[in-house]
Motif scaffolding. Structure first.
Motif, PDB file in Angstrom:
ATOM      1  N   LEU A 103     -90.478  22.757  39.531  1.00 39.81           N
ATOM      2  CA  LEU A 103     -91.912  22.468  39.187  1.00 39.81           C
ATOM      3  C   LEU A 103     -91.868  21.327  38.294  1.00 39.81           C
ATOM      4  O   LEU A 103     -90.702  21.055  37.625  1.00 39.81           O
ATOM      5  N   THR A 104     -92.936  20.502  37.983  1.00 37.63           N
ATOM      6  CA  THR A 104     -92.707  19.367  37.051  1.00 37.63           C
ATOM      7  C   THR A 104     -92.491  19.752  35.496  1.00 37.63           C
ATOM      8  O   THR A 104     -91.577  19.123  34.973  1.00 37.63           O
ATOM      9  N   GLU A 105     -93.031  20.812  35.286  1.00 35.24           N
ATOM     10  CA  GLU A 105     -92.524  21.449  34.068  1.00 35.24           C
ATOM     11  C   GLU A 105     -90.921  21.639  33.725  1.00 35.24           C
ATOM     12  O   GLU A 105     -90.248  21.201  32.693  1.00 35.24           O
ATOM     13  N   ASP A 106     -90.519  22.272  34.815  1.00 37.90           N
ATOM     14  CA  ASP A 106     -89.040  22.394  34.841  1.00 37.90           C
ATOM     15  C   ASP A 106     -88.141  21.264  34.839  1.00 37.90           C
ATOM     16  O   ASP A 106     -87.381  20.975  33.849  1.00 37.90           O
ATOM     17  N   TYR A 107     -88.888  20.257  35.704  1.00 38.43           N
ATOM     18  CA  TYR A 107     -87.915  19.010  35.665  1.00 38.43           C
ATOM     19  C   TYR A 107     -88.035  18.161  34.725  1.00 38.43           C
ATOM     20  O   TYR A 107     -87.277  17.438  34.067  1.00 38.43           O
ATOM     21  N   GLY A 325     -90.690  14.341  51.158  1.00 38.51           N
ATOM     22  CA  GLY A 325     -90.176  15.740  51.533  1.00 38.51           C
ATOM     23  C   GLY A 325     -90.485  17.179  50.979  1.00 38.51           C
ATOM     24  O   GLY A 325     -91.292  17.874  51.561  1.00 38.51           O
ATOM     25  N   GLN A 326     -90.058  17.011  49.857  1.00 37.31           N
ATOM     26  CA  GLN A 326     -90.116  18.300  49.107  1.00 37.31           C
ATOM     27  C   GLN A 326     -91.426  18.235  48.348  1.00 37.31           C
ATOM     28  O   GLN A 326     -92.239  17.476  48.086  1.00 37.31           O
ATOM     29  N   PRO A 327     -91.919  19.680  47.949  1.00 36.19           N
ATOM     30  CA  PRO A 327     -93.036  19.701  47.613  1.00 36.19           C
ATOM     31  C   PRO A 327     -93.258  19.267  46.189  1.00 36.19           C
ATOM     32  O   PRO A 327     -94.626  18.947  45.872  1.00 36.19           O
ATOM     33  N   ASN A 328     -92.400  18.850  45.366  1.00 34.61           N
ATOM     34  CA  ASN A 328     -92.597  18.271  44.116  1.00 34.61           C
ATOM     35  C   ASN A 328     -91.799  16.895  44.013  1.00 34.61           C
ATOM     36  O   ASN A 328     -91.068  16.350  42.653  1.00 34.61           O
ATOM     37  N   ALA A 329     -91.617  16.265  45.137  1.00 33.72           N
ATOM     38  CA  ALA A 329     -90.727  15.106  44.896  1.00 33.72           C
ATOM     39  C   ALA A 329     -91.455  14.016  44.096  1.00 33.72           C
ATOM     40  O   ALA A 329     -90.726  13.400  43.315  1.00 33.72           O
ATOM     41  N   MET A 330     -92.456  13.973  44.200  1.00 30.61           N
ATOM     42  CA  MET A 330     -93.359  13.019  43.462  1.00 30.61           C
ATOM     43  C   MET A 330     -93.497  13.459  41.819  1.00 30.61           C
ATOM     44  O   MET A 330     -93.415  12.600  41.196  1.00 30.61           O
ATOM     45  N   GLY A 331     -93.606  14.748  41.629  1.00 35.15           N
ATOM     46  CA  GLY A 331     -93.540  15.180  40.312  1.00 35.15           C
ATOM     47  C   GLY A 331     -92.189  14.893  39.473  1.00 35.15           C
ATOM     48  O   GLY A 331     -92.220  14.288  38.494  1.00 35.15           O
ATOM     49  N   GLY A 332     -90.930  14.737  40.355  1.00 36.94           N
ATOM     50  CA  GLY A 332     -89.710  14.664  39.919  1.00 36.94           C
ATOM     51  C   GLY A 332     -89.837  13.057  39.425  1.00 36.94           C
ATOM     52  O   GLY A 332     -89.235  12.731  38.578  1.00 36.94           O
ATOM     53  N   ARG A 333     -90.463  12.193  40.231  1.00 30.30           N
ATOM     54  CA  ARG A 333     -90.576  10.811  39.965  1.00 30.30           C
ATOM     55  C   ARG A 333     -91.430  10.460  38.721  1.00 30.30           C
ATOM     56  O   ARG A 333     -90.953   9.745  37.986  1.00 30.30           O
ATOM     57  N   GLU A 334     -92.305  11.511  38.557  1.00 33.33           N
ATOM     58  CA  GLU A 334     -93.257  11.132  37.318  1.00 33.33           C
ATOM     59  C   GLU A 334     -92.487  11.572  35.880  1.00 33.33           C
ATOM     60  O   GLU A 334     -92.715  10.899  35.151  1.00 33.33           O
ATOM     61  N   VAL A 335     -91.674  12.624  36.214  1.00 36.12           N
ATOM     62  CA  VAL A 335     -90.930  12.851  35.077  1.00 36.12           C
ATOM     63  C   VAL A 335     -89.730  11.964  34.761  1.00 36.12           C
ATOM     64  O   VAL A 335     -89.077  12.069  33.763  1.00 36.12           O
ATOM     65  N   GLY A 336     -89.227  11.120  35.630  1.00 35.32           N
ATOM     66  CA  GLY A 336     -88.055  10.336  35.542  1.00 35.32           C
ATOM     67  C   GLY A 336     -86.734  11.231  35.875  1.00 35.32           C
ATOM     68  O   GLY A 336     -85.787  11.117  35.410  1.00 35.32           O
ATOM     69  N   GLY A 337     -86.990  12.003  36.966  1.00 39.66           N
ATOM     70  CA  GLY A 337     -85.952  12.864  37.030  1.00 39.66           C
ATOM     71  C   GLY A 337     -84.611  12.386  37.878  1.00 39.66           C
ATOM     72  O   GLY A 337     -83.576  13.052  37.948  1.00 39.66           O
ATOM     73  N   LEU A 338     -84.807  11.167  38.129  1.00 41.61           N
ATOM     74  CA  LEU A 338     -83.649  10.210  38.874  1.00 41.61           C
ATOM     75  C   LEU A 338     -82.816   9.835  37.781  1.00 41.61           C
ATOM     76  O   LEU A 338     -83.171   9.511  36.743  1.00 41.61           O
ATOM     77  N   ALA A 339     -81.258   9.619  37.804  1.00 41.83           N
ATOM     78  CA  ALA A 339     -80.506   9.159  37.021  1.00 41.83           C
ATOM     79  C   ALA A 339     -80.953   7.564  36.769  1.00 41.83           C
ATOM     80  O   ALA A 339     -80.514   7.046  35.718  1.00 41.83           O
ATOM     81  N   SER A 340     -81.621   7.081  37.515  1.00 44.45           N
ATOM     82  CA  SER A 340     -82.097   5.448  37.609  1.00 44.45           C
ATOM     83  C   SER A 340     -83.094   5.375  36.798  1.00 44.45           C
ATOM     84  O   SER A 340     -83.490   4.314  36.723  1.00 44.45           O
ATOM     85  N   THR A 341     -84.115   6.566  36.447  1.00 45.90           N
ATOM     86  CA  THR A 341     -85.069   6.045  35.716  1.00 45.90           C
ATOM     87  C   THR A 341     -85.104   7.017  34.441  1.00 45.90           C
ATOM     88  O   THR A 341     -84.337   8.084  34.445  1.00 45.90           O
ATOM     89  N   THR A 447     -96.646  17.557  42.642  1.00 44.34           N
ATOM     90  CA  THR A 447     -97.460  16.317  42.986  1.00 44.34           C
ATOM     91  C   THR A 447     -97.061  16.414  44.376  1.00 44.34           C
ATOM     92  O   THR A 447     -95.946  16.231  44.621  1.00 44.34           O
ATOM     93  N   ASN A 448     -98.078  15.971  44.994  1.00 38.64           N
ATOM     94  CA  ASN A 448     -97.673  15.950  46.863  1.00 38.64           C
ATOM     95  C   ASN A 448     -97.593  14.451  47.346  1.00 38.64           C
ATOM     96  O   ASN A 448     -97.684  13.614  46.015  1.00 38.64           O
ATOM     97  N   SER A 449     -97.420  14.187  48.382  1.00 41.51           N
ATOM     98  CA  SER A 449     -97.135  12.831  49.015  1.00 41.51           C
ATOM     99  C   SER A 449     -98.391  11.714  48.516  1.00 41.51           C
ATOM    100  O   SER A 449     -98.088  10.740  48.118  1.00 41.51           O
ATOM    101  N   PHE A 531    -106.185  17.541  41.572  1.00 42.18           N
ATOM    102  CA  PHE A 531    -106.742  16.272  41.247  1.00 42.18           C
ATOM    103  C   PHE A 531    -105.836  15.156  41.404  1.00 42.18           C
ATOM    104  O   PHE A 531    -104.338  15.348  41.473  1.00 42.18           O
ATOM    105  N   ARG A 532    -106.057  14.001  41.839  1.00 42.54           N
ATOM    106  CA  ARG A 532    -105.248  12.665  42.244  1.00 42.54           C
ATOM    107  C   ARG A 532    -105.321  11.939  41.240  1.00 42.54           C
ATOM    108  O   ARG A 532    -106.127  11.562  40.557  1.00 42.54           O
ATOM    109  N   TRP A 533    -103.985  11.249  40.785  1.00 40.84           N
ATOM    110  CA  TRP A 533    -104.027  10.183  39.441  1.00 40.84           C
ATOM    111  C   TRP A 533    -103.900   9.137  40.232  1.00 40.84           C
ATOM    112  O   TRP A 533    -103.442   8.959  41.572  1.00 40.84           O
ATOM    113  N   GLY A 534    -104.420   8.138  39.704  1.00 36.64           N
ATOM    114  CA  GLY A 534    -104.007   6.729  40.142  1.00 36.64           C
ATOM    115  C   GLY A 534    -105.188   5.963  40.794  1.00 36.64           C
ATOM    116  O   GLY A 534    -105.273   4.845  41.134  1.00 36.64           O
TER     117      GLY A 534
END
Ligand SMILES: Nc1nc2c(c(=O)[nH]1)N[C@H]1C(S)=C(S)[C@@H](COP(=O)(O)OP(=O)(O)OC[C@H]3O[C@@H](n4cnc5c(=O)[nH]c(N)nc54)[C@H](O)[C@@H]3O)O[C@H]1N2
Ligand SMILES: Nc1nc2c(c(=O)[nH]1)N[C@H]1C(S)=C(S)[C@@H](COP(=O)(O)OP(=O)(O)OC[C@H]3O[C@@H](n4cnc5c(=O)[nH]c(N)nc54)[C@H](O)[C@@H]3O)O[C@H]1N2
Ligand code: SF4
Ligand SMILES: [Mo]
Length: 866
Positions: A103-107, A325-341, A447-449, A531-534
């Motif tokens: 979940l976003t909070e974990d991430y 693909g995954q239920p919170n792929a987008m949430g991960g992008r929002e918190v910067g969970g990739l090594a490159s962000t 966060t979904n697609s 709710f949708r952001w953006g």
């Protein structure tokens, strides 16, 4: 009993669920009619979530090695080993490998701990394997990782293009939305080397040569330009076009050259190009056929170029749409969970690093991007990463070159795995296993697609000692010495902090911002509506780059390698409709298990004939990385020279289907995403002397000792399909104690055994060398029968018995033979008529494409079976 609103555990469609707890770990699942993503619908996986919430296989206490431990002991050990390793070898000697299923909070917390406090960016996620090429493509074109589309764009589109996406199976509720739009007149084009169920229902299917998408998209843009649909005003006002862009694009982009490169009929290609040129309201959805490639980022940009140059972005019904693909792929992008962000859509620029460090009041901040998944596991193998924490992912199965990943895990001095399941192929290598709360037990957001944020809400208390991931992470952070920075009592506090960071010193240059949420109270958080952001990004023609302009990116088709002598075929890998990844959860649901019971290798009939492969026989698939066994399925949906295998089977569930061993660890140069879809491969038939099956009640303990064994859950127990060469008597070891009745038929080399315990059927074992095997259905039903039928060893009820065949409709358990017979006998003409006669397809709708195929086949009796 009041319904609790939550979100589906599985895919990035992000469907809302109304869950009613009806008893002890019993829940009734319905689609949430108020959720904008699904408006009450659910696919087969979502519908059967209730079958996956039992405690079977759960990890219920922390484990140090093979021994149970208290949370205090386990957490202190994790904190100490990470601290000691960092003290001795520096922050970059440790790593986290996390997941789009957090979940976003974990991430957010995992990212904060690694980047701000440990001071390394060695936190990467399985999303690297999933949509990092989309992230890199968006960033190159738009300046920020923004998905400009929404589901409403589908409702408004006149042309829908699906590129490298088996939407009918992998995003079924988006697919139903697409179908509804097509029923209202929109056209559907599917671009996929395989004739999937998605492709079967399209107005046009381009079965292109794998890896030739850049040529196809560049050709579309060249055609669009010639047709005068390039939006010159938009380009002038809002887009930077590199000087060489149009001249480079024109090279090899004429219809004939593209048709040759892509190996599709020029007439079909022309139809697509004409449709595209004529249809301003076009949405192009793409997923793994585009992302999972060593040229994935260029492929993404070829699609984005097409939409930017034609101005088909930021308007209703016109957008490129990376579906996650995954239920919170987008949430991960929002918190910067990739090594490159870094965090909150910020990269590692000095001002961003200073800002995030200031916000976190952190002692340090990662100086540079960290190791991407494939590099991370390579460094693990080379001994440079000395402590690794894996959360909510199973890299021993899902990484490319998974054999090397297993060796690296085995050699690593300290591996921690947080999972809900006790035994996974990855946790087999863990020094410490931490029991995580599962879907249905945790609270947070996803966060979904289409950028819609929804709450997941707990339905049950966590069983045993299980704890939510955010709690586990904050406890380790505190025990590593950062008590105040990780003092959280509830996910809402983490959520508010995440929202505050999103708009901290944000003058509007970062589009990702959730300002309204940072003051949300705990009650607001609990009551949060989706709710949708953006909004509608880029509607004003402004992009989040330094000059406010988007960029066309010059991309060219890379030459496609000629087949290798020893590996003359191309191996493609992907998903089945009713299985989710490594099946730790869908594998528990009997209704889901039976859509595909075994891992199949799909082969074109010409290749099968040439290579002596028989439908239903076994074959060994080999690549430069490894080999694995599959059952052969001869299919005209494959292109000649290409194989397709599923990704779902593991050491826990089969002796074959080990797909992760096969792909090479080669990655896209921009995104680091591995190319899972195109591995040079060989295939050879494997003969077995006997085949059969074992049905067992209760828990599945041991794996059969034979060449081929695959397991699925069935009501009341397990079904193993088996085949082998050695002595089938080895299978007897699986049978429980009890009264045995047995029959043998030496002429056919058959043996049938039933085991009865307490007057109930406890197991059956059927093997044969030359004889037939009965349908499994009736025998499986006998596990729950009040008494053992006298005809048990015949494998069927006294009297006539219709074999319903492979399950098509998972909701109502309806098999292919039942449907074919009904189409024939009752002259059913369409999917609705099948629904009226049998119920099939009337609940979740995931099988409707399969029903349509059966109708087509019934109308053309000569049609080869796919
Ligand atoms: N049932 C089910 N649904 C799921 C999942 C699951 O495990 N099971 N997983 C979820 C996750 S995490 C993800 S990422 C998504 C993935 O969803 P999808 O991307 O739809 O799934 P895949 O089956 O991986 O691959 C999609 C298609 O890409 C095609 N392809 C291969 N090579 C090429 C190529 O060179 N060009 C083009 N144009 N196409 C190509 C393949 O033939 C395949 O049909 O699904 C999500 N939904
Ligand atoms: N060859 C090939 N390989 C692929 C792909 C492909 O197409 N081809 N696709 C890739 C893609 S797109 C993806 S997304 C990956 C997926 O691959 P993985 O992420 O490895 O697959 P999962 O089975 O979803 O693993 C999730 C794990 O998390 C556990 N889990 C579930 N919920 C929770 C939770 O709340 N907390 C914790 N701590 N654990 C939890 C589950 O039990 C499971 O063990 O596979 C990738 N690998
Ligand atoms: S489409 Fe199916 S798996 Fe995906 S979120 Fe909706 S119900 Fe869940
Ligand atoms: Mo994924």
């Amino acid at each position: 009993m009041t319904a609790i609103k939550t979100t589906c555990a599985y895919c990035g469609v992000g469907c809302g669920i109304r869950a009613t707890v009806t008893g002890d770990r019993q829940v009734r699942i319905e689609g949430d009619p108020d959720h904008p993503a699904n408006r009450g619908k659910l696919c087969s996986k979502g519908t059967h979530l209730g079958e996956t919430v039992g405690l079977e296989g759960r990890l219920l206490t922390p484990m140090i090695g093979k021994r149970r431990a208290s949370w205090d002991k386990a957490l202190d050990l994790v904190a100490k080993r990470f601290r000691d390793t960092i003290a001795q070898h520096g922050p970059d000697s440790v790593a986290f490998y996390v997941s789009g299923q957090l979940l976003t909070e974990d991430y957010y917390l995992a990212n904060k701990l690694m980047k701000g406090f440990i001071g390394s960016a060695n936190i990467d996620t399985n999303s690297r394997l999933c949509m990092s090429s989309a992230v890199a493509g968006h960033t190159r074109a738009f300046g920020e990782d923004i998905v400009p589309a929404t589901y409403e764009d589908i409702d408004a589109a006149d042309l829908i293009v699906l590129v490298g996406s088996n939407t009918a199976w992998c995003h079924p509720i988006i697919y139903q939305r697409i179908r509804a739009r097509c029923d209202a007149g929109a056209k559907l084009v599917v671009i996929d080397p395989r004739r999937t169920e998605t492709a079967e229902q399209a107005d046009l299917h381009l079965a292109l040569r794998p890896g030739s998408d850049v040529a196809l998209m560049n050709g579309a843009l060249a055609w669009a330009r010639a047709a005068g649909v390039v939006d010159a005003d938009f380009l002038t006002a809002s887009v930077t076009t590199p000087e060489d862009f149009w001249t480079t694009l024109d090279e090899g982009s004429d219809l004939w050259s593209v048709a040759k490169t892509c190996d599709v009929a020029p007439a079909d290609l022309r139809r697509f190009y004409e449709l595209f040129a004529a249809t301003p309201r076009t949405v192009t959805l793409f997923s793994q056929g585009i992302n999972q490639s060593t040229t994935g980022t260029d492929q993404v940009n070829a699609i984005l170029n097409l939409h930017l140059a034609t101005g088909r972005i930021g308007k209703p019904g016109a957008a490129p749409f990376s579906i996650t693909g995954q239920p919170n792929a987008m949430g991960g992008r929002e918190v910067g969970g990739l090594a490159s962000t870094l965090a909150a859509h910020m990269d590692f620029a000095p001002e961003n690093r200073a800002r995030v460090q200031r916000f976190w009041a952190a002692p340090t901040i990662a100086p540079k991007p960290g190791l991407k998944a494939v590099d991370l596991f390579r460094e693990l193998g080379q001994g440079r990463i000395k402590a690794l924490w894996i959360m909510a992912t199973n890299p021993a199965v899902s990484m490319p070159d998974a054999g090397a990943v297993r060796e690296a895990l085995a050699a690593c001095p300290f591996v921690v795995v947080s999972d809900v399941i006790a035994e996974t192929d990855s946790s087999a290598h863990a020094h410490v296993r931490l029991p995580a709360a599962a879907w249905g037990e945790k609270d947070g957001t996803v966060t979904n697609s289409d950028r819609t944020i929804s709450r997941q809400r707990a339905l049950f208390p966590p069983p045993g000692d299980a704890k939510p991931d955010w709690w586990i992470i904050k406890e380790v952070g505190r025990r590593m010495g950062w008590k105040t920075a990780f003092a959280y009592d509830r996910p809402a506090e983490i959520w508010r902090e995440h929202c505050r960071l999103s708009h901290y010193e944000n003058d509007g240059s970062r589009l990702f911002a959730l300002p309204g949420q940072s003051s949300a109270g705990n009650a607001d958080y609990d009551a949060m509506q989706p709710f949708r952001w953006g909004g509608t990004p880029f509607a004003d023609g402004h992009f989040p780059t330094a000059d406010g302009r988007a960029r066309l990116v010059t991309v060219t088709q890379k030459p496609l390698p000629a087949p290798l002598r020893d590996w003359p075929l191309t191996l493609n890998t992907g998903r089945y409709r009713d299985h989710w990844h490594t099946m730790t959860r869908t594998g528990l649901a009997p209704k889901l298990a039976r859509h595909r019971e075994e891992p199949l290798v799909e082969v074109h009939p010409d290749d099968a004939t040439r290579l002596n492969l028989t439908d239903g026989g076994l074959a060994r698939v080999g690549t430069p990385q490894g080999t694995s066994l599959y059952r052969v399925s001869v299919s005209t949906g494959q292109r000649p020279g290409e194989l397709f295998v599923p990704i779902h089977w593991t050491d826990r569930t089969a002796t074959g289907g080990r797909t992760g061993l096969l792909p090479r660890p080669l990655t896209d140069p921009y995104s680091g995403q591995p190319g899972f879809k195109r591995t040079p491969a060989s295939i050879a038939a494997v003969a077995t002397r006997w085949r059969g099956f074992v049905i067992l009640s209760g828990e599945a303990n041991a794996t059969p000792d034979c060449l081929w064994a695959t397991r699925v859950a069935v009501p009341g127990g397990w079904l193993w399909e088996v085949a082998g060469d050695g002595d089938p008597a080895a299978l007897d070891a699986l049978l429980p104690r009890g009264q045995r009745i047995e029959a043998t038929d030496p002429a056919r080399g058959s043996r049938r055994v039933a085991v009865i315990a307490d007057d109930q059927l406890a197991a059956v074992l059927f093997v044969t060398e030359r004889g037939e095997l009965p349908s499994r259905d009736w025998l499986i039903a006998q596990l729950s029968a009040p008494q053992v039928a006298p005809t048990i060893l015949a494998g069927r009820a006294p009297g006539a018995q219709v074999d319903r065949g492979a399950i098509v409709c998972a909701c109502f358990d309806i098999g292919v033979r039942t449907i074919v017979a009904a189409i024939r006998d009752q002259q059913l003409a369409d999917v609705a008529a099948i629904g009226a006669a049998l119920g099939a397809g009337t609940n979740c709708g995931s099988c409707r494409p399969a029903l349509a195929r059966l109708l087509t086949e019934a109308q053309e009796p000569a049609h080869a079976h796919g």
